[in-house]
Design a protein around this motif. Structure first.
Motif, PDB file in Angstrom:
ATOM      1  N   GLU A 155       3.908   0.907   5.613  1.00 49.52           N
ATOM      2  CA  GLU A 155       3.044   0.401   4.555  1.00 49.52           C
ATOM      3  C   GLU A 155       2.784  -1.080   4.780  1.00 49.52           C
ATOM      4  N   THR A 197       0.841  -1.195   0.000  1.00 42.95           N
ATOM      5  CA  THR A 197       0.000   0.000   0.000  1.00 42.95           C
ATOM      6  C   THR A 197       0.873   1.241   0.000  1.00 42.95           C
ATOM      7  N   PHE A 221      -7.567  -6.498   0.553  1.00 41.06           N
ATOM      8  CA  PHE A 221      -7.131  -5.209   0.038  1.00 41.06           C
ATOM      9  C   PHE A 221      -7.261  -5.062  -1.478  1.00 41.06           C
ATOM     10  N   MET A 249      -2.314   1.106  -4.555  1.00 39.34           N
ATOM     11  CA  MET A 249      -1.191   0.270  -4.142  1.00 39.34           C
ATOM     12  C   MET A 249      -0.135   0.201  -5.242  1.00 39.34           C
TER      13      MET A 249
END
Length: 967
Positions: free
Chosen positions: A133, A111, A232, A241
């Motif tokens: 992250e 991310t 995600f 991302m």
């Protein structure tokens, strides 16, 4: 069918001539087909070697295909999660299209960097700004080891994501395992709670899995890849991302045939990313290397064709000579057929079918012989020198057969020329030709020799003008690539010189005959008449022998010269076998990460900034270098590039070299003849006075300095010292005196107008001890001369055993090995060695063939001479004299012509080198062993010829010879 049988009978009747013709055709096909085979094999080897060197020098894996893309919530017209799934599938498909085994593949997601807020502020330092992250990698668990904690769960535990972290993250964020962090951002539709539960490290630091994954480990919290994908990237939870696709291909399996496929696949990946992503990067180290190979292949092909020009001309001449011998034996038959109504087309058709038949056999055998010749080329380590080198990947291909077919077509056309000429003559014309053998040849009638000599001399002058411009302007000759005329023109000169000397040859024989006509014994008198009246008859064999030896000498000299100059260039540039530098202790401050910023309320002193403190160095001990195993001598050599010398009021920038004269003389390499006096005499001048210096001629010419002048030397930040000029030099070990082209020179300017715009390098040589005592102590290089049988690897091991830290090292021997393995150098050595051996081989065959057939055609003459009372010993004397007057003269002309061609044209080979770095100057080299080989071969050739001829003469019976003549 009848025509075919007639051709077969004719071939059987002339079986030795036909066999000789077949040998020539096979060698021609082998030579032609070896060129594409060798080009492919050497480029294949060079490609893999270049990639291996890249991996060693840059620590970058050449087979890596790394692609990085940034995916936002919406792509170019597509949802981010759908685009990411399509990209995954596309990359998996394209990775297989490279055509190479996939050693490893990985996908990494991460991310954006988010602020991390401690869920329980009381357990951490609240003053630390924390960010990180969330990341995931495929197959991560197989490449790590657990240092502390437990592996994370595959699903969130009570809404908290468990993560693996590297120790760097705990240190940077100042947290411990179990500290829960919360991510709250407007880019997320929910808050995320994450907790590190495991400290991990790489299981193997040499694992290729971590090639592109070792950066930013202090900010990544790794969760299982499947969990990352589920929470995600799918089910509407997509967040902005980064995604990384890494494929490691086995580059050792890369073939030149797959080059286009490889580059096309890479282009397809770039096009896809460019069409679908706003931000992306691609990395493929192999592409950069492969893109240069198209140009290298063209240059190598031109070089091979050029190198093979002399031997190709020799083979063509050999084929023409053999075909002419065949035709000469059949001229009576051809004339009879013509007188009985046979057309020229019908007669020539028979020769065409004969050529096609022999050519077909040559095409079947030749490429396989070319395959073996390629292995010889690959094993060459110098001219007539072979080593056990790793075998090249050689194989027959369609291109080899295409080249072979072209060679067959050209060779058959060459063999038809005598037949075409013969079919023009009638029986009457043929008898007239037999009675007039002393007339001028066609080449001499049209003054072909004079014309070719004029062309050769004109080309020679053009090359010299071009070379003069290169040296005067300091240009790079490599920009001119390989000029095929460098190889074609010498071959034309050799041929023209041979023709020209043969033009005056009859006059020389006539002069010899006239001088001793009253004293010559009968057998020499007969020989001189035979040679003088039939000079044209001997021209083919004489020209053939002359071209063979001259071409052999030229090839040997060219190969030796190029090898010697490349070796001397490397020896001179380095100065010694090993040049190294160790780390010196000093009081230098550590490097700063950014520009200095003055604190508020403080003053900045300009004087302190403009005159920083000079660094003080501590000289490491030198004695250990002299005690290394295998070191014959060692020397300290200090060089300061930005020094200056002041002569009167004139100051010039120059390179200052400090040496210990005694150690330097024993260690440094220097070629004799570069200075006015011997190299050691200049060192002896230095040894007599600590203030003595030597200066380059460029300094003397620009400042007017002369021997005995007092000058001042030094550099910035040190107080200068006085010195006395003891000598002026043009060259010095490791120093390049060639001018450097400045940016102000126009490309179209001529040499005379550009001389004032080039920067002539300048050099000062002084005592190291005086420089250290009067100026400053600064790091110097250590030059080592190794014992003859000492290997570089043994020296490296000695340095390691004594824990001697080396910051920089140049190994002359390893550089020489790399130079010898260069494909263009391999081509020069291999092709010229092969050409030399082929020239000698066909010369031997042609010599024996010609004289055996000549003797067979003169059996009647020898029989009559024996009947007149000439003894067998006198007949042998006649043949020996005839051999000396023809073959011996041809050998002498060949030697003179070969040496002349070498002296004139071999220096031009420096056009293929960088003239600005060709130091020491290009020098033509002759190896006495090459001439000895030629002399031995000539002696054996003539000796065997005389032995065979003598044996045949001893078997001749007078009555049979006379009876044969009557028939």
């Amino acid at each position: 069918m009848a025509l075919f049988l007639m051709i077969l009978r004719k071939m059987v009747k002339n079986r030795w001539l036909e066999l000789s013709l077949l040998v020539g055709l096979i060698i021609s096909v082998a030579l032609a087909s070896s060129m594409p085979i060798y080009t492919h094999a050497i480029l294949q080897r060079m490609l893999i070697k270049d990639l291996e060197v890249m991996q060693t020098e840059t620590q970058q894996f050449p087979g890596e295909v790394a692609n990085h893309g940034y995916f936002v919530g919406m792509g170019k017209g597509k949802d981010g999660d759908k685009l990411l799934a399509e990209t995954d599938a596309f990359m998996a498909e394209q990775s297989r299209r490279f055509g190479l085994p996939i050693l490893l593949s990985s996908i990494r997601r991460s991310t954006k960097t988010f602020p991390l807020t401690p869920s329980d502020p009381s357990r951490v330092d609240p003053k630390v700004d924390r960010s990180g992250e969330i990341a995931a990698m495929t197959d991560l668990e197989s490449h790590i080891r657990l240092v502390d904690g437990v592996m994370p769960a595959a699903k969130p535990v009570d809404g908290v994501y468990e993560a693996m972290v590297f120790p760097e993250l705990l240190t940077k964020l100042k947290i411990v395992l179990g500290n829960e962090m919360t991510i709250v951002s407007k880019d997320l539709n929910r808050s995320i709670r994450i907790k590190p539960v495991a400290v991990i490290d790489r299981a193997d630091y040499a694992d290729l899995y971590w090639l592109n994954s070792t950066t930013d480990l202090n900010s990544r919290l790794f969760i299982p890849f499947d969990l990352f994908e589920q929470d995600f990237t799918k089910h509407g939870n997509f967040v902005d991302m980064f995604s990384y696709w890494t494929y490691l291909l086995d580059y050792h399996q890369l073939k030149l045939e797959g080059k286009e496929t490889y580059m096309t696949t890479y282009s397809a990946i770039v096009s896809y990313f460019n069409a679908n992503l706003e931000s992306f990067t691609t990395s493929n180290p192999t592409i950069t290397t492969m893109q240069t190979y198209t140009d290298k292949e063209k240059r190598l092909r031109i070089l091979l064709w050029s190198l093979n020009v002399p031997v190709s001309l020799l083979l063509a001449f050999y084929l023409f000579m053999v075909a002419n011998l065949i035709t000469e034996r059949q001229k009576t038959e051809i004339a009879v057929l013509r007188s009985r109504g046979a057309s020229r087309t019908q007669i020539l058709m028979g020769y065409v079918l004969e050529g096609v038949l022999l050519g077909g056999i040559a095409l079947l055998i030749g490429p396989f012989l070319g395959l073996q010749l390629t292995k010889i080329l690959g094993a060459s380590n110098g001219f007539l020198s072979f080593v056990q080198r790793a075998s090249m990947d050689v194989k027959l291909n369609s291109e080899a057969y295409q080249y072979g077919l072209i060679a067959i077509a050209a060779s058959v056309c060459m063999t038809l020329v005598p037949a075409i000429i013969a079919t023009r003559a009638t029986i009457v014309g043929h008898k007239q030709t037999l009675a007039r053998k002393n007339k001028l040849s066609f080449a001499h009638k049209i003054f072909l020799d004079v014309l070719l000599l004029a062309v050769s001399i004109y080309a020679l002058q053009s090359f010299h003008r071009r070379m003069g411009d290169l040296v005067a302007l300091g240009l790079d000759a490599m920009d001119m690539k390989v000029d095929p005329l460098l190889f074609v023109v010498p071959a034309l000169f050799i041929f023209a010189m041979g023709l020209f000397l043969l033009r005056i040859y009859p006059w020389v024989i006539q002069l010899i005959y006239t001088i001793g006509r009253k004293w010559w014994p009968p057998y020499l008198y007969s020989t001189l008449l035979q040679v003088g009246r039939s000079a044209t008859q001997y021209q083919f064999i004489m020209l053939f022998i002359m071209m063979t030896l001259a071409t052999g000498l030229f090839s040997a000299s060219a190969a030796r010269t190029m090898n010697a100059n490349i070796q001397e260039k490397i020896d001179y540039k380095n100065g010694a076998d090993i040049v190294l530098q160790t780390a010196w202790d000093s009081d230098a401050p550590p490097p700063k990460s950014g520009p200095p910023i003055a604190a508020a309320g403080t003053k900045s002193f300009v004087g302190e900034q403009s005159a920083p403190k000079r660094i003080q160095y501590v000289e490491p001990p030198f004695m250990p270098f002299t005690q290394l195993t295998g070191v014959e001598s060692a020397a300290r050599v200090f060089q300061k590039k930005d020094a200056y010398i002041t002569v009167g009021d004139d100051a010039k920038k120059a390179t200052l070299m400090g040496i210990d004269s005694d150690d330097f003389g024993r260690t440094a390499w220097f070629r004799d003849g570069l200075l006015d006096h011997h190299f050691y005499e200049y060192l002896n001048l230095l040894a007599g006075d600590s203030k003595a210096v030597l200066i380059s001629r460029s300094i003397a010419e620009e400042t007017g300095a002369k021997v005995g002048d007092v000058v001042r030397i030094g550099w910035d930040d040190v107080e200068g010292a006085t010195a006395v000029i003891y000598g002026i030099i043009d060259y010095w070990p490791s120093w390049n005196p060639n001018p450097i082209l400045t940016a102000t020179t126009n490309a179209g300017s001529n040499a005379s107008s550009a001389k004032s715009k080039v920067n002539a390098p300048k050099l000062i040589i002084g005592h190291l001890s005086y420089i250290q005592n009067s100026l400053a102590v600064e790091p110097y290089d250590v030059w080592l001369k190794l014992k003859p049988k000492m290997t570089s690897q043994a020296l490296y091991e000695g340095l390691e055993q004594k824990h001697m830290s080396v910051s920089r090292l140049s190994d002359t021997r390893q550089m020489l090995v790399r130079a010898k393995n260069d494909p263009f150098q391999l081509a020069v050595n291999g092709v010229m060695t092969l050409g030399f051996l082929i020239a000698i081989g066909i010369s031997f065959i042609g010599f024996l063939l010609y004289w055996l057939l000549s003797l067979h055609g003169r059996i009647l003459q020898f029989g009559v001479l024996r009947a007149m009372g000439i003894s067998y010993a006198q007949l042998i004397g006649m043949l020996t004299a005839e051999q000396l007057l023809t073959s011996g003269t041809a050998v002498l002309i060949g030697m003179v012509t070969g040496k002349t061609a070498s002296r004139l044209f071999v220096p031009l080979f420096q056009l293929t080198f960088d003239s600005s770095s060709q130091v020491p100057p290009f020098q033509v080299s002759f190896d006495p062993r090459d001439q000895l080989h030629l002399y031995l071969i000539v002696i054996v050739m003539i000796g065997m010829g005389l032995l065979l001829l003598g044996t045949m003469l001893s078997r001749i019976k007078i009555h049979q010879a006379v009876k044969l003549g009557e028939d």
